[in-house]
Design an enzyme around this catalytic site. Structure first.
Site, PDB file in Angstrom:
ATOM      1  CB  CYS A  74      24.623  53.854  54.426  1.00 38.10           C
ATOM      2  SG  CYS A  74      25.559  54.418  55.865  1.00 38.10           S
ATOM      3  CB  CYS A 100      26.808  44.585  72.242  1.00 37.75           C
ATOM      4  SG  CYS A 100      26.418  42.856  71.978  1.00 37.75           S
ATOM      5  CB  CYS A 148      21.703  54.772  56.518  1.00 36.52           C
ATOM      6  SG  CYS A 148      22.240  53.253  57.333  1.00 36.52           S
ATOM      7  CB  CYS A 164      24.188  53.657  60.765  1.00 36.56           C
ATOM      8  SG  CYS A 164      25.047  54.641  59.522  1.00 36.56           S
ATOM      9  CB  CYS A 197      27.027  51.442  58.041  1.00 38.68           C
ATOM     10  SG  CYS A 197      25.262  51.137  57.858  1.00 38.68           S
TER      11      CYS A 197
HETATM   12 ZN   LIG Z   1      24.541  53.305  57.708  1.00 38.61          ZN
END
Ligand SMILES: [Zn+2]
Length: 136
Positions: free
Chosen positions: A54, A123, A102, A99, A51
């Site tokens: 984060c 995607c 976060c 995510c 991510c």
């Molecule tokens: Zn994240």
């Protein structure tokens, strides 16, 4: 190896400072990068995609496949790393993926397209993720 949860921004203003404008638009405002423009559309490098907001590990390069849709596509996510949310913003039912750590927007997940045996396509916007290439 993720940073402590206490280090995560708590407000959108804090995210805005931490992220580049395009990252903020996609990750925190559920934007979409134009197709074929992202840096990871055709990437084959082995590694793990994290991510960009984060740092949580989200996708493995082993699960990346060529969908010809213009965005990086994965037929699986790292277990527990991604949260799925019903999304009706375009007048058709889709499933947004965020995510799990976060709550930043990653893209959408589609099923039943027949691309791979798992029949699932995450995607993902390139700007939502960052590849950590495998060592060696
Ligand atoms: Zn994240």
């Amino acid at each position: 190896m993720s940073p402590d949860d206490n280090e995560l921004p708590r407000t959108e203003d804090e995210w805005r400072v931490r992220l580049a404008p395009e990252e903020f638009r996609v990750l925190r405002e559920a934007g979409t990068e134009p197709p074929w423009t992202g840096e990871y559309v055709d990437t084959r490098t082995p590694g793990v995609y994290h991510c960009r907001a984060c740092g949580a590990a989200l996708f493995r390069s082993d699960d990346k496949f060529d969908s010809h849709c213009g965005w990086p596509s994965f037929d699986d996510a790292i277990p527990g790393a991604v949260r799925e949310i019903p999304d009706h913003t375009l007048g058709m039912p889709r499933t947004e993926i965020r995510c799990a750590r976060c709550d930043s927007h990653l893209g959408h997940v589609f099923e039943g397209e027949g691309f791979t045996p798992k029949d699932t396509r995450h995607c993902v916007n390139s700007v939502s993720i960052r590849l950590a290439p495998a060592q060696g």
